[in-house]
Design a protein around this motif. Structure first.
Motif, PDB file in Angstrom:
ATOM      1  N   HIS A  47      -8.181   5.877  -5.974  1.00  0.00           N
ATOM      2  CA  HIS A  47      -7.131   4.926  -5.355  1.00  0.00           C
ATOM      3  C   HIS A  47      -6.681   4.216  -6.674  1.00  0.00           C
TER       4      HIS A  47
ATOM      5  N   THR B 215      -2.938   7.865  -4.650  1.00  0.00           N
ATOM      6  CA  THR B 215      -4.402   8.415  -4.553  1.00  0.00           C
ATOM      7  C   THR B 215      -4.156   9.754  -5.591  1.00  0.00           C
TER       8      THR B 215
ATOM      9  N   VAL C   9      -0.027   2.124  -3.963  1.00  0.00           N
ATOM     10  CA  VAL C   9      -1.237   2.474  -4.356  1.00  0.00           C
ATOM     11  C   VAL C   9      -1.087   3.871  -4.140  1.00  0.00           C
TER      12      VAL C   9
ATOM     13  N   ILE D 223     -11.043  -0.306  -2.888  1.00  0.00           N
ATOM     14  CA  ILE D 223      -9.263  -0.947  -3.097  1.00  0.00           C
ATOM     15  C   ILE D 223      -9.102  -1.747  -2.205  1.00  0.00           C
TER      16      ILE D 223
ATOM     17  N   GLY E 110      -7.515   1.185 -11.473  1.00  0.00           N
ATOM     18  CA  GLY E 110      -8.297   2.123 -10.724  1.00  0.00           C
ATOM     19  C   GLY E 110      -9.207   3.052 -11.743  1.00  0.00           C
TER      20      GLY E 110
ATOM     21  N   THR F 187      -8.289  -5.832  -3.486  1.00  0.00           N
ATOM     22  CA  THR F 187      -6.763  -6.504  -3.290  1.00  0.00           C
ATOM     23  C   THR F 187      -7.014  -7.535  -2.421  1.00  0.00           C
TER      24      THR F 187
ATOM     25  N   PHE G  97     -10.362   3.462  -7.508  1.00  0.00           N
ATOM     26  CA  PHE G  97     -11.444   2.802  -6.857  1.00  0.00           C
ATOM     27  C   PHE G  97     -11.493   3.618  -5.455  1.00  0.00           C
TER      28      PHE G  97
ATOM     29  N   TYR H 281       0.730  -1.397  -0.171  1.00  0.00           N
ATOM     30  CA  TYR H 281      -0.052  -0.018   0.255  1.00  0.00           C
ATOM     31  C   TYR H 281       1.215   1.229   0.220  1.00  0.00           C
TER      32      TYR H 281
ATOM     33  N   VAL I  85      -3.832   1.338  -8.252  1.00  0.00           N
ATOM     34  CA  VAL I  85      -2.911   0.159  -7.878  1.00  0.00           C
ATOM     35  C   VAL I  85      -1.993   0.329  -9.006  1.00  0.00           C
TER      36      VAL I  85
ATOM     37  N   CYS J  40     -15.857   4.886  -9.406  1.00  0.00           N
ATOM     38  CA  CYS J  40     -15.101   3.627  -8.942  1.00  0.00           C
ATOM     39  C   CYS J  40     -15.417   2.462  -9.750  1.00  0.00           C
TER      40      CYS J  40
END
Length: 135
Positions: A109, A91, A89, A126, A119, A130, A121, A85, A111, A98
């Motif tokens: 969010h 943002t 990940v 998120i 994404g 995952t 998400f 994360y 990935v 989403c």
């Protein structure tokens, strides 16, 4: 990798092969040892809803040893690889939808995988995508 940009500045996999790679990498990074086929489909649908491509993704993941299929369950054989994360990940602020639930969100969010970015998400989706949170 060729990636098609969309108006929001979010990139999407442009080719069938890129979608397969991204979905297989997502399956390889799930934080669950096993999941029901519908749960796996929930994750794969963040990349594609095409049934033929979904079958190709599952077949490719199985051939590569990422998953084992038994009845309507998948066993993840990742060897301890999870989404990090802190580094994988990211943002972004903006107007997003989403990829999992379709809700309008202002913080997306994303990935980052070797195969590309997945994404946006929402904050709870998120974690579900995952496998960090159970359904």
């Amino acid at each position: 990798m060729s990636v098609t940009a969309v108006a929001s500045g979010v990139s999407e996999p442009a080719t069938r092969a890129e979608k397969v790679e991204l979905a297989v990498e997502l399956l390889a990074h799930l934080e669950r040892e096993e999941l029901a086929l519908p749960e796996a489909m929930d994750r794969i649908e963040t990349v594609t809803t095409n049934p033929a491509l979904t079958r190709e993704i599952l077949d490719t993941a199985e051939k590569r040893g990422v998953i084992e299929r038994e009845n309507a369950r998948l066993r993840i054989r990742r060897g301890g690889t999870y989404v990090e994360y802190d580094s994988q990940v990211v943002t972004r602020e903006g107007e997003f939808e989403c990829k999992r639930c379709g809700a309008g969100i202002t913080t997306g969010h994303f990935v980052r995988f070797e195969a590309g970015e997945l994404g946006p998400f929402g904050s709870s989706c998120i974690r579900k995508v995952t496998g960090r949170d159970a359904e």
